[in-house]
Design a protein around this motif. Structure first.
Motif, PDB file in Angstrom:
ATOM      1  N   GLY A 125       0.139  13.671  50.141  1.00 64.40           N
ATOM      2  CA  GLY A 125      -0.991  13.145  50.943  1.00 64.40           C
ATOM      3  C   GLY A 125      -1.475  14.196  51.870  1.00 64.40           C
ATOM      4  O   GLY A 125      -1.190  15.411  52.027  1.00 64.40           O
ATOM      5  N   ALA A 126      -2.493  13.847  52.593  1.00 64.64           N
ATOM      6  CA  ALA A 126      -3.291  14.580  53.620  1.00 64.64           C
ATOM      7  C   ALA A 126      -2.397  15.255  54.561  1.00 64.64           C
ATOM      8  O   ALA A 126      -2.697  16.419  54.935  1.00 64.64           O
ATOM      9  CB  ALA A 126      -4.017  13.668  54.262  1.00 64.64           C
ATOM     10  N   LEU A 127      -1.150  14.417  55.060  1.00 62.81           N
ATOM     11  CA  LEU A 127      -0.500  15.394  56.113  1.00 62.81           C
ATOM     12  C   LEU A 127       0.329  16.479  55.719  1.00 62.81           C
ATOM     13  O   LEU A 127       0.438  17.359  56.494  1.00 62.81           O
ATOM     14  CB  LEU A 127       0.765  14.076  56.553  1.00 62.81           C
ATOM     15  CG  LEU A 127       1.420  14.626  57.755  1.00 62.81           C
ATOM     16  CD1 LEU A 127       0.844  14.965  59.069  1.00 62.81           C
ATOM     17  CD2 LEU A 127       2.606  13.492  58.201  1.00 62.81           C
ATOM     18  N   SER A 128       0.553  16.437  54.422  1.00 61.08           N
ATOM     19  CA  SER A 128       1.280  17.767  53.734  1.00 61.08           C
ATOM     20  C   SER A 128       0.457  18.901  53.848  1.00 61.08           C
ATOM     21  O   SER A 128       1.181  19.988  53.677  1.00 61.08           O
ATOM     22  CB  SER A 128       1.756  17.354  52.273  1.00 61.08           C
ATOM     23  OG  SER A 128       0.580  17.394  51.707  1.00 61.08           O
ATOM     24  N   TYR A 129      -0.873  18.788  53.929  1.00 61.62           N
ATOM     25  CA  TYR A 129      -1.573  19.960  53.903  1.00 61.62           C
ATOM     26  C   TYR A 129      -1.731  20.388  55.536  1.00 61.62           C
ATOM     27  O   TYR A 129      -1.964  21.706  55.565  1.00 61.62           O
ATOM     28  CB  TYR A 129      -3.212  19.626  53.772  1.00 61.62           C
ATOM     29  CG  TYR A 129      -3.542  19.103  52.136  1.00 61.62           C
ATOM     30  CD1 TYR A 129      -4.167  20.218  51.469  1.00 61.62           C
ATOM     31  CD2 TYR A 129      -3.218  17.980  51.620  1.00 61.62           C
ATOM     32  CE1 TYR A 129      -4.467  19.954  49.882  1.00 61.62           C
ATOM     33  CE2 TYR A 129      -3.605  17.347  50.343  1.00 61.62           C
ATOM     34  CZ  TYR A 129      -4.266  18.518  49.589  1.00 61.62           C
ATOM     35  OH  TYR A 129      -4.602  18.156  48.460  1.00 61.62           O
ATOM     36  N   ILE A 130      -1.563  19.625  56.367  1.00 58.12           N
ATOM     37  CA  ILE A 130      -1.610  19.840  57.878  1.00 58.12           C
ATOM     38  C   ILE A 130      -0.361  20.364  58.416  1.00 58.12           C
ATOM     39  O   ILE A 130      -0.396  21.451  59.001  1.00 58.12           O
ATOM     40  CB  ILE A 130      -2.377  18.792  58.469  1.00 58.12           C
ATOM     41  CG1 ILE A 130      -3.830  18.420  57.744  1.00 58.12           C
ATOM     42  CG2 ILE A 130      -2.509  19.215  60.043  1.00 58.12           C
ATOM     43  CD1 ILE A 130      -4.461  17.025  58.296  1.00 58.12           C
ATOM     44  N   ASN A 131       0.525  19.289  58.557  1.00 58.46           N
ATOM     45  CA  ASN A 131       1.870  19.618  59.227  1.00 58.46           C
ATOM     46  C   ASN A 131       2.912  18.694  58.348  1.00 58.46           C
ATOM     47  O   ASN A 131       3.222  17.836  58.818  1.00 58.46           O
ATOM     48  CB  ASN A 131       1.797  19.283  60.533  1.00 58.46           C
ATOM     49  CG  ASN A 131       3.075  19.609  61.396  1.00 58.46           C
ATOM     50  OD1 ASN A 131       4.155  20.067  60.643  1.00 58.46           O
ATOM     51  ND2 ASN A 131       3.307  19.341  62.480  1.00 58.46           N
TER      52      ASN A 131
ATOM     53  N   ILE B  36       5.731  17.092  48.383  1.00 62.08           N
ATOM     54  CA  ILE B  36       4.621  17.936  47.752  1.00 62.08           C
ATOM     55  C   ILE B  36       3.734  18.278  48.696  1.00 62.08           C
ATOM     56  O   ILE B  36       2.968  17.821  49.480  1.00 62.08           O
ATOM     57  CB  ILE B  36       4.437  16.941  46.533  1.00 62.08           C
ATOM     58  CG1 ILE B  36       5.419  16.383  45.594  1.00 62.08           C
ATOM     59  CG2 ILE B  36       3.265  17.561  45.631  1.00 62.08           C
ATOM     60  CD1 ILE B  36       4.889  15.443  44.689  1.00 62.08           C
ATOM     61  N   LEU B  37       3.550  19.762  48.500  1.00 66.17           N
ATOM     62  CA  LEU B  37       2.775  20.311  49.639  1.00 66.17           C
ATOM     63  C   LEU B  37       1.179  20.460  48.887  1.00 66.17           C
ATOM     64  O   LEU B  37       0.980  21.290  47.882  1.00 66.17           O
ATOM     65  CB  LEU B  37       3.303  21.722  49.997  1.00 66.17           C
ATOM     66  CG  LEU B  37       4.496  21.695  50.339  1.00 66.17           C
ATOM     67  CD1 LEU B  37       5.090  22.959  50.617  1.00 66.17           C
ATOM     68  CD2 LEU B  37       4.519  20.778  51.928  1.00 66.17           C
ATOM     69  N   GLY B  38       0.295  19.712  49.588  1.00 66.81           N
ATOM     70  CA  GLY B  38      -1.102  19.849  49.027  1.00 66.81           C
ATOM     71  C   GLY B  38      -1.377  19.371  47.662  1.00 66.81           C
ATOM     72  O   GLY B  38      -0.923  18.109  47.584  1.00 66.81           O
ATOM     73  N   ASP B  39      -2.274  19.983  47.083  1.00 68.90           N
ATOM     74  CA  ASP B  39      -2.613  19.266  45.753  1.00 68.90           C
ATOM     75  C   ASP B  39      -1.527  18.902  44.720  1.00 68.90           C
ATOM     76  O   ASP B  39      -0.865  19.918  44.482  1.00 68.90           O
ATOM     77  CB  ASP B  39      -3.640  20.159  44.985  1.00 68.90           C
ATOM     78  CG  ASP B  39      -4.762  20.512  45.641  1.00 68.90           C
ATOM     79  OD1 ASP B  39      -5.181  19.701  46.577  1.00 68.90           O
ATOM     80  OD2 ASP B  39      -5.465  21.725  45.649  1.00 68.90           O
ATOM     81  N   GLY B  40      -1.086  17.679  44.692  1.00 67.30           N
ATOM     82  CA  GLY B  40       0.026  17.410  43.878  1.00 67.30           C
ATOM     83  C   GLY B  40       0.216  17.354  42.326  1.00 67.30           C
ATOM     84  O   GLY B  40       1.131  17.495  41.890  1.00 67.30           O
ATOM     85  N   MET B  41      -0.937  17.257  41.891  1.00 67.25           N
ATOM     86  CA  MET B  41      -1.074  17.223  40.377  1.00 67.25           C
ATOM     87  C   MET B  41      -0.402  18.380  39.637  1.00 67.25           C
ATOM     88  O   MET B  41       0.120  18.060  38.806  1.00 67.25           O
ATOM     89  CB  MET B  41      -2.408  16.823  39.982  1.00 67.25           C
ATOM     90  CG  MET B  41      -3.066  15.534  40.580  1.00 67.25           C
ATOM     91  SD  MET B  41      -2.281  14.169  40.140  1.00 67.25           S
ATOM     92  CE  MET B  41      -1.851  14.058  38.434  1.00 67.25           C
TER      93      MET B  41
ATOM     94  N   LYS C 121       4.332  27.178  49.744  1.00 66.68           N
ATOM     95  CA  LYS C 121       2.896  27.374  49.496  1.00 66.68           C
ATOM     96  C   LYS C 121       2.347  25.973  49.346  1.00 66.68           C
ATOM     97  O   LYS C 121       2.607  25.292  48.848  1.00 66.68           O
ATOM     98  CB  LYS C 121       2.587  28.173  48.068  1.00 66.68           C
ATOM     99  CG  LYS C 121       1.146  28.061  47.726  1.00 66.68           C
ATOM    100  CD  LYS C 121       1.220  29.001  46.336  1.00 66.68           C
ATOM    101  CE  LYS C 121      -0.397  28.940  45.757  1.00 66.68           C
ATOM    102  NZ  LYS C 121      -0.280  29.650  44.634  1.00 66.68           N
ATOM    103  N   ILE C 122       1.319  25.749  49.981  1.00 64.84           N
ATOM    104  CA  ILE C 122       0.330  24.445  50.005  1.00 64.84           C
ATOM    105  C   ILE C 122      -0.675  24.502  49.117  1.00 64.84           C
ATOM    106  O   ILE C 122      -1.590  25.653  49.030  1.00 64.84           O
ATOM    107  CB  ILE C 122      -0.101  24.123  51.300  1.00 64.84           C
ATOM    108  CG1 ILE C 122       0.843  24.194  52.496  1.00 64.84           C
ATOM    109  CG2 ILE C 122      -1.058  22.930  51.406  1.00 64.84           C
ATOM    110  CD1 ILE C 122       0.596  23.880  54.057  1.00 64.84           C
ATOM    111  N   GLY C 123      -0.564  23.793  48.206  1.00 65.65           N
ATOM    112  CA  GLY C 123      -1.559  23.798  47.077  1.00 65.65           C
ATOM    113  C   GLY C 123      -3.019  23.477  47.603  1.00 65.65           C
ATOM    114  O   GLY C 123      -2.958  22.224  48.036  1.00 65.65           O
TER     115      GLY C 123
END
Length: 376
Positions: A3-9, A21-26, A75-77
């Motif tokens: 989800g959103a938090l995984s993109y930020i911190n 899962i970091l960022g775009d999960g699909m 790496k954040i997707g």
């Protein structure tokens, strides 16, 4: 989790998760499912962690964090092709859900703007949008099977979606009501307001951010007071008679004149458009992944002073005095603290909760900033 938090911190919850899962999960979902099936087949938890950690877009704290520090780059997707074979809309509509019988349609991710306080541009990647044909096909399929009374358009900024006019026309044609996740004043169009009013809505929410024009431009909101008046007058003429305005206090470079200018702007809006106003006023929180990430959080004493001034000034507006919604000072302090949590603070918070301790551990902003540099 994801989800959103995984993109930020993602470190904020790293002390309580087996994997994130970091960022775009699909893009990594097949790998996650394969690993979980192996775990269900009896491979064991350590083997599950090992398998998951093979992917650089999955943070596995038991493997990737030693002595409170990351031991590999991750790496954040942020580049998922939204026109690929991925879900376009929410999976269900129910009166018991948070959005009721509203079908959520995701139109775009990322942002092309550069608002100094916002996590979107740097944390969520460049602006990507779904083709109108992709949205249209998904809409045709679901409306053939179900009654869809309302569609919620999920975007960082609806007006930036290049196919919005065609989509709104199609929704109106199908007699589906429209709501927008985000409206930016300088992109607000007559068509958008007409669609909202036609869906039975009488209010809109917009964000001037601050009363002073120069500071507003510095935030990245490059529109004048006159443009705000023009757009809200248009909304009034089209059937919208209530407006919620989002403001921030404690912004870098903010002066007493900027705070006072909130009241001046509200006074003009009421006098020249007749709109009824509700103000949501929030302390500025410097967050990871923003141009202003290194700025100071002004603290409770300054917040309290600014709140008192705003309340006093707003009472001088006698006709249609704006309603004020002030974010709690403790809530703002908590948000700032959590925004900068690393693994150690996350782990300690879990221990506090288990022990019934109600206070929050203090974040180590400098250390977390360094650790977040390991995420690409």
């Amino acid at each position: 989790m994801g989800g959103a938090l995984s993109y930020i911190n993602p470190l904020t919850v790293s002390g309580v998760c087996d994997f994130i899962i970091l960022g775009d999960g699909m893009e990594v979902m097949d790998h996650v499912i394969e690993s979980l099936r192996a775990y269900e087949g009896g491979c064991g938890r350590n083997e599950l962690w090992r398998r998951l950690s093979e992917n650089p877009c999955i943070l596995v704290p038991p493997v990737d964090i030693k002595d409170g520090k990351l031991v590999r780059d991750l790496k954040i997707g942020r580049s998922l092709d939204l026109n690929g074979p991925y879900p376009v809309h929410s999976a269900w509509m129910t009166e018991r859900g948070a959005f009721g019988r509203t079908l959520l349609l995701e139109l775009q991710r990322g942002c092309a703007r550069s608002c100094s306080y916002c996590t979107l541009p740097q944390c969520f990647g460049k602006m990507r949008w779904r083709k109108f044909e992709v949205i249209e096909e998904a809409l045709e399929k679901i409306t053939a099977r179900f009654d869809v009374p309302q569609a919620g358009l999920v975007t960082p900024e609806a007006g930036d979606y290049p196919f919005l006019p065609q989509l709104v026309d199609r929704l109106i044609e199908k007699k589906i009501g429209v709501s927008f996740a985000s409206l930016r004043l300088d992109r607000l169009s007559e068509q958008m307001i007409t669609a909202l009013a036609g869906s039975g809505r009488h209010s809109i929410t917009v964000a001037p951010e601050t009363g002073g024009e120069a500071l507003r431009f510095g935030c990245g909101k490059k529109f004048t007071d006159d443009l705000i008046l023009e757009k809200l007058a248009m909304a009034k003429n089209l059937g919208i008679d209530r407006v919620k305005l989002y403001f921030m206090i404690g912004l870098p470079g903010e002066s007493e004149e900027d705070v006072a200018a909130m009241t001046g702007l509200c006074r003009r809006i009421i006098a020249e458009t007749g709109q009824s106003l509700t103000l949501s006023i929030n302390p500025f929180i410097p967050k990871p992944g923003t141009p202003w990430k290194d700025e100071i959080f002004c603290g409770k004493h300054t917040i309290r002073q600014k709140y008192e001034k705003i309340k006093k000034d707003m009472r001088t507006i006698v006709k249609k005095t704006p309603q004020l919604r002030l974010t709690g000072i403790k809530e703002a302090e908590t948000e700032f603290n959590l925004a900068w949590y690393g693994y150690n603070e996350s782990r300690k918070l879990a221990e506090y909760i288990e022990s019934g301790i109600t206070k929050l551990p203090e974040s180590d902003r400098e250390r977390t900033r360094t650790e977040l540099g390991r995420f690409m």
